[in-house]
Design a protein around this motif. Structure first.
Motif, short mmCIF file in Angstrom:
data_model
loop_
_atom_site.label_atom_id
_atom_site.label_comp_id
_atom_site.label_asym_id
_atom_site.label_seq_id
_atom_site.Cartn_x
_atom_site.Cartn_y
_atom_site.Cartn_z
N PHE A 38 22.11 3.94 35.29
CA PHE A 38 21.54 3.33 34.08
C PHE A 38 20.49 4.24 33.49
O PHE A 38 19.80 4.96 34.22
CB PHE A 38 20.93 1.95 34.39
N GLY A 39 20.38 4.22 32.19
CA GLY A 39 19.38 5.01 31.48
C GLY A 39 18.65 4.14 30.48
O GLY A 39 19.03 3.00 30.22
N ILE A 40 17.59 4.70 29.92
CA ILE A 40 16.75 4.00 28.95
C ILE A 40 16.78 4.76 27.63
O ILE A 40 16.62 5.99 27.61
CB ILE A 40 15.29 3.90 29.43
N ILE A 41 16.98 4.04 26.52
CA ILE A 41 16.91 4.66 25.19
C ILE A 41 15.45 5.02 24.93
O ILE A 41 14.57 4.17 25.00
CB ILE A 41 17.40 3.69 24.09
N GLU A 42 15.19 6.28 24.65
CA GLU A 42 13.82 6.75 24.41
C GLU A 42 13.47 6.80 22.93
O GLU A 42 12.39 6.39 22.54
CB GLU A 42 13.64 8.15 25.02
N THR A 56 16.97 8.78 28.76
CA THR A 56 16.62 9.38 30.05
C THR A 56 17.32 8.59 31.15
O THR A 56 17.60 7.41 31.00
CB THR A 56 15.10 9.38 30.31
N TYR A 57 17.61 9.27 32.25
CA TYR A 57 18.23 8.63 33.41
C TYR A 57 17.81 9.38 34.66
O TYR A 57 17.37 10.54 34.60
CB TYR A 57 19.75 8.58 33.26
N ARG A 58 17.90 8.73 35.81
CA ARG A 58 17.50 9.34 37.07
C ARG A 58 18.69 9.46 38.01
O ARG A 58 19.51 8.55 38.11
CB ARG A 58 16.43 8.51 37.76
N VAL A 59 18.74 10.60 38.70
CA VAL A 59 19.74 10.83 39.74
C VAL A 59 18.99 11.43 40.92
O VAL A 59 18.33 12.47 40.78
CB VAL A 59 20.85 11.79 39.26
N ASN A 60 19.07 10.78 42.06
CA ASN A 60 18.37 11.23 43.28
C ASN A 60 16.89 11.50 43.03
O ASN A 60 16.34 12.50 43.50
CB ASN A 60 19.05 12.47 43.86
N GLU A 63 14.57 13.12 37.02
CA GLU A 63 14.83 12.60 35.69
C GLU A 63 15.57 13.62 34.82
O GLU A 63 15.24 14.79 34.83
CB GLU A 63 13.52 12.21 35.01
N PHE A 64 16.56 13.12 34.09
CA PHE A 64 17.33 13.95 33.17
C PHE A 64 17.28 13.32 31.79
O PHE A 64 17.04 12.12 31.65
CB PHE A 64 18.79 14.05 33.63
N LYS A 65 17.51 14.13 30.77
CA LYS A 65 17.52 13.66 29.39
C LYS A 65 18.83 14.01 28.73
O LYS A 65 19.45 15.02 29.05
CB LYS A 65 16.36 14.29 28.60
N GLY A 66 19.23 13.19 27.78
CA GLY A 66 20.43 13.44 27.02
C GLY A 66 20.27 12.89 25.62
O GLY A 66 19.29 12.20 25.31
N SER A 67 21.21 13.21 24.76
CA SER A 67 21.20 12.68 23.40
C SER A 67 22.64 12.51 22.93
O SER A 67 23.55 13.14 23.45
CB SER A 67 20.43 13.59 22.44
N GLU A 68 22.80 11.63 21.95
CA GLU A 68 24.14 11.32 21.45
C GLU A 68 24.02 10.81 20.02
O GLU A 68 22.98 10.29 19.62
CB GLU A 68 24.78 10.25 22.34
N LYS A 69 25.10 10.93 19.27
CA LYS A 69 25.14 10.38 17.91
C LYS A 69 25.16 8.86 17.98
O LYS A 69 25.77 8.28 18.88
CB LYS A 69 26.38 10.85 17.16
N LYS A 78 18.15 -0.03 20.27
CA LYS A 78 16.77 0.23 19.90
C LYS A 78 16.05 0.84 21.09
O LYS A 78 16.54 0.77 22.23
CB LYS A 78 16.08 -1.05 19.41
N SER A 79 14.91 1.45 20.85
CA SER A 79 14.14 2.07 21.91
C SER A 79 13.84 1.05 23.00
O SER A 79 13.51 -0.09 22.71
CB SER A 79 12.82 2.64 21.37
N GLY A 80 14.00 1.47 24.24
CA GLY A 80 13.75 0.59 25.38
C GLY A 80 14.98 -0.09 25.93
O GLY A 80 14.94 -0.64 27.03
N ASP A 81 16.10 -0.07 25.19
CA ASP A 81 17.33 -0.67 25.68
C ASP A 81 17.84 0.08 26.90
O ASP A 81 17.66 1.29 27.04
CB ASP A 81 18.42 -0.66 24.61
#
Length: 105
Positions: A38-42, A56-60, A63-69, A78-81
């Motif tokens: 699971f990740g959180i919309i930043e 952002t999401y966590r693995v082991n 923390e990692f970050k990603g983006s998408e259209k 919305k932010s926090g989802d």
């Protein structure tokens, strides 16, 4: 055509072809070694007049970050989802958010 213009044209063509190839490779890597978390919309933002979101999401514990259209179901986020994130277990920095938003209310 000047030599400088030919060089610039070649680099532009190379970039035009390389970017889609990279995205196909990236999606293929996730399907080879899939995992989900699971990740959180930043943030919700625009880039080149197109709507995007970052997450952002966590693995082991890392923390990692990603983006998408923001398209389709992503238009209502919305932010926090909280969202589901598919990632490559061998390369957790390669990820794609799952198309449906998950809300815990």
């Amino acid at each position: 055509m000047k030599k400088e213009n030919k060089i610039i044209s070649c680099f532009a063509l190379l970039a035009f072809l390389a970017i889609p190839i990279y995205h196909v490779w990236e999606n293929n890597e996730i399907t080879k070694n899939p995992s989900v978390t699971f990740g959180i919309i930043e943030d919700l933002y625009y880039a080149h007049y197109r709507p995007y979101f970052s997450y952002t999401y966590r693995v082991n514990g890392k923390e990692f970050k990603g983006s998408e259209k923001r398209t389709g179901a992503f238009n209502s986020i919305k932010s926090g989802d909280t969202i589901a994130v598919n990632y490559d277990i061998k390369h957790p920095e390669i990820s794609k958010p799952y198309i449906r938003c998950v809300r815990f209310e």
